[in-house]
Design an enzyme around this catalytic site. Structure first.
Site, short mmCIF file in Angstrom:
data_model
loop_
_atom_site.label_atom_id
_atom_site.label_comp_id
_atom_site.label_asym_id
_atom_site.label_seq_id
_atom_site.Cartn_x
_atom_site.Cartn_y
_atom_site.Cartn_z
N ARG A 192 0.83 -1.21 0.00
CA ARG A 192 0.00 0.00 0.00
C ARG A 192 0.87 1.26 0.00
O ARG A 192 0.34 2.37 -0.01
CB ARG A 192 -0.89 0.01 1.26
CG ARG A 192 -1.75 -1.22 1.47
CD ARG A 192 -3.00 -1.23 0.62
NE ARG A 192 -3.92 -0.15 0.89
CZ ARG A 192 -4.94 -0.20 1.75
NH1 ARG A 192 -5.16 -1.29 2.44
NH2 ARG A 192 -5.76 0.82 1.89
N LYS B 8 14.33 -6.77 5.14
CA LYS B 8 14.67 -5.74 6.15
C LYS B 8 16.00 -6.01 6.85
O LYS B 8 16.72 -5.08 7.19
CB LYS B 8 13.55 -5.63 7.18
CG LYS B 8 12.27 -5.01 6.62
CD LYS B 8 11.23 -4.81 7.71
CE LYS B 8 9.90 -4.36 7.13
NZ LYS B 8 8.91 -4.09 8.17
#
Ligand code: ATR
Length: 262
Positions: free
Chosen positions: A16, A66
């Site tokens: 998103r 990450k």
């Protein structure tokens, strides 16, 4: 040319972030383009280098990169060092910088709900990367006692031992999921149980006043149980917006108002 931004992950289709950053840009009058980048599982570093060599300004990093992003950075913020994971990258004077905005995103989402963190007692369920990333910001925001409960107790104990020096102002402790009890201001579900459709059972003698589910858009047995107790609850969309705002602020020095985007 517009300022160039991107989010990198694998998969990435569901992200998103482009939509959020374009909404922030519209609200703040910044001319930018924010795209999704699908990197092959063994191609994270090449993809990042390519982006910044083509004048990219900033990049968000999502699953499963990450930790690799953390390892790649030459300069890290304190909260990224503690999280051992990076979700926000930028280049400054040829030096790759990394930060982790997930935890501050959660804190800002909680504040937007008007839930008070001052001197709070918090129970976090789960001891993976999601939990590691939020403890330091929660303590800096006022949490005084944080219990980390996990199905695999040893992982919670490891997290407590890794993080306790970073947050000396709070009392950190670990417990097994089967030993949940006590009274908390806030309980946070940081497990991936809702994502995989698994139930979490909260015993009756566990008392809490607010419940936050980090996942969003999924059925959550955790939230169902909190709802049945008629206490304030939230799912993780606010945290998603919060971490995006914090990244936008790092890159553009303008902070959109979280409540405008909920
Ligand atoms: P993340 O980076 O999203 O935190 P992770 O490192 O895979 O992901 O951690 C997932 C967390 O969810 C772990 O704490 C895991 O518990 P274990 O350490 O015991 O595996 C927890 N988890 C996942 N499914 C669960 C379930 N069905 N019930 C309870 N805990 C669950």
């Amino acid at each position: 040319m517009s300022k160039q931004f991107a989010v990198i992950g694998n998969p990435i289709e569901h992200s998103r972030s482009p939509e959020l950053h374009h909404r922030f840009a519209e609200k703040t009058g910044i001319d930018l383009e924010y795209k999704k980048r699908l990197a092959p599982l063994d191609g994270f570093e090449n993809n990042v280098n390519e982006f910044f060599s083509q004048n990219g300004i900033g990049m968000n990093v999502t699953v499963p990169f990450k930790e690799q992003a953390f390892a790649l950075c030459q300069q890290l913020t304190e909260r990224a060092k503690i999280a051992k994971a990076v979700n926000t990258l930028w280049m400054k004077n040829g030096v790759l910088h990394g930060d982790n905005t997930d935890g501050q995103g959660l804190v800002d989402a909680i504040r937007a709900l008007d839930w008070d963190l001052t001197n709070s007692q918090i129970l976090i369920i789960g001891a993976g990367g999601a939990t590691r990333g939020v403890i330091y910001p929660l303590v800096k925001a006022g949490a005084k006692k944080v219990v980390i409960a996990n199905r695999t107790l040893a992982r919670a104990e490891q997290l407590v031992s890794d993080l306790k020096n970073a947050v000396p102002e709070a009392e950190l402790s670990a417990c097994g999921l089967d030993k949940l009890e006590g009274q908390f201001d806030l309980i946070i579900n940081a497990t991936s149980a809702s994502l995989s459709g698994d139930a979490l059972i909260l015993p009756e003698n566990l008392k809490f006043n607010h419940a936050y589910e980090m996942a969003y858009g999924k059925p959550s047995s955790f939230l169902d149980q909190a709802r049945a107790r008629q206490i304030p609850i939230s799912e993780g969309y606010g945290m998603l917006v919060g971490q995006a705002i914090e990244a936008f602020y790092i890159w553009n020095s303008v902070r959109p108002n979280l409540k405008d985007f909920l």
